[in-house]
Design a protein around this motif. Sequence first.
Motif, PDB file in Angstrom:
ATOM      1  N   TYR A  15       0.827  -1.210   0.000  1.00  0.00           N
ATOM      2  CA  TYR A  15       0.000   0.000   0.000  1.00  0.00           C
ATOM      3  C   TYR A  15       0.860   1.257   0.000  1.00  0.00           C
ATOM      4  O   TYR A  15       0.470   2.290  -0.561  1.00  0.00           O
ATOM      5  CB  TYR A  15      -1.023   0.000   1.137  1.00  0.00           C
ATOM      6  N   ARG A  16       2.042   1.198   0.607  1.00  0.00           N
ATOM      7  CA  ARG A  16       2.960   2.350   0.560  1.00  0.00           C
ATOM      8  C   ARG A  16       3.468   2.562  -0.862  1.00  0.00           C
ATOM      9  O   ARG A  16       3.614   3.682  -1.317  1.00  0.00           O
ATOM     10  CB  ARG A  16       4.145   2.134   1.489  1.00  0.00           C
ATOM     11  N   LEU A  17       3.758   1.466  -1.545  1.00  0.00           N
ATOM     12  CA  LEU A  17       4.233   1.562  -2.928  1.00  0.00           C
ATOM     13  C   LEU A  17       3.144   2.080  -3.862  1.00  0.00           C
ATOM     14  O   LEU A  17       3.439   2.784  -4.817  1.00  0.00           O
ATOM     15  CB  LEU A  17       4.752   0.209  -3.406  1.00  0.00           C
ATOM     16  N   SER A  18       1.902   1.748  -3.566  1.00  0.00           N
ATOM     17  CA  SER A  18       0.825   2.258  -4.420  1.00  0.00           C
ATOM     18  C   SER A  18       0.719   3.775  -4.286  1.00  0.00           C
ATOM     19  O   SER A  18       0.367   4.464  -5.239  1.00  0.00           O
ATOM     20  CB  SER A  18      -0.510   1.584  -4.123  1.00  0.00           C
ATOM     21  N   GLY A  19       1.070   4.299  -3.121  1.00  0.00           N
ATOM     22  CA  GLY A  19       1.096   5.749  -2.949  1.00  0.00           C
ATOM     23  C   GLY A  19       2.185   6.407  -3.776  1.00  0.00           C
ATOM     24  O   GLY A  19       2.019   7.517  -4.272  1.00  0.00           O
ATOM     25  N   VAL A  20       3.304   5.718  -3.952  1.00  0.00           N
ATOM     26  CA  VAL A  20       4.416   6.238  -4.750  1.00  0.00           C
ATOM     27  C   VAL A  20       4.078   6.206  -6.235  1.00  0.00           C
ATOM     28  O   VAL A  20       4.346   7.155  -6.967  1.00  0.00           O
ATOM     29  CB  VAL A  20       5.702   5.397  -4.494  1.00  0.00           C
ATOM     30  N   THR A  21       3.499   5.098  -6.686  1.00  0.00           N
ATOM     31  CA  THR A  21       3.256   4.911  -8.122  1.00  0.00           C
ATOM     32  C   THR A  21       1.879   5.384  -8.571  1.00  0.00           C
ATOM     33  O   THR A  21       1.651   5.541  -9.762  1.00  0.00           O
ATOM     34  CB  THR A  21       3.363   3.421  -8.488  1.00  0.00           C
ATOM     35  N   GLN A  22       0.965   5.556  -7.629  1.00  0.00           N
ATOM     36  CA  GLN A  22      -0.434   5.867  -7.930  1.00  0.00           C
ATOM     37  C   GLN A  22      -1.105   4.725  -8.699  1.00  0.00           C
ATOM     38  O   GLN A  22      -2.075   4.940  -9.414  1.00  0.00           O
ATOM     39  CB  GLN A  22      -0.554   7.193  -8.705  1.00  0.00           C
ATOM     40  N   PHE A  23      -0.572   3.516  -8.560  1.00  0.00           N
ATOM     41  CA  PHE A  23      -1.179   2.336  -9.173  1.00  0.00           C
ATOM     42  C   PHE A  23      -2.300   1.837  -8.276  1.00  0.00           C
ATOM     43  O   PHE A  23      -2.179   1.847  -7.057  1.00  0.00           O
ATOM     44  CB  PHE A  23      -0.166   1.199  -9.307  1.00  0.00           C
TER      45      PHE A  23
END
Length: 166
Positions: A71-79
Amino acid sequence: MAERAEQAGRADQAGWLDEDEDEVWSGFFETQVLFWRRLAQQLQQETGLSEPDLAILQALAAAPGGKLRPYRLSGVTQFEKSRLHHHLTRMAGRGLVTREPCPDTGRGAVVALTQEGRAAVAAALPRRAAHIRRWLTDPLTQDQRRALVDISAALTERLKEDRPDR
């Protein structure tokens, strides 16, 4: 002046941009498309990484222990969750990341940077920085760069205020 205001009113009522707004939009749009397309092509050609690959690897490299929850990575990529899952699966297949059980909860997973991923991001970031300088910062004067920072901040603030998920 009154004519311009009248033009703007008509454009707004008809749902169209007035001449000034259209000039701003066209310039912004063309610059964004050309910049991101050129950067993506060069990164892919030179490093084998996409911009989302690099964003994920950079976030992991900066994280404690090289690990983050998805979920943290989705914040970075907006995926969205599904797209991120598939992207991480492809990156794991290339040996850039691994998935490990979450040590805090025992449920879910954390994404961990591999040595290959660390080497890839270390090699790619200087190339990316050179391209950003060449196509974004070098063509601008110091005053233009400062103005771009201010403009970007104003646009970002508005976009964050107007989030549809609020």
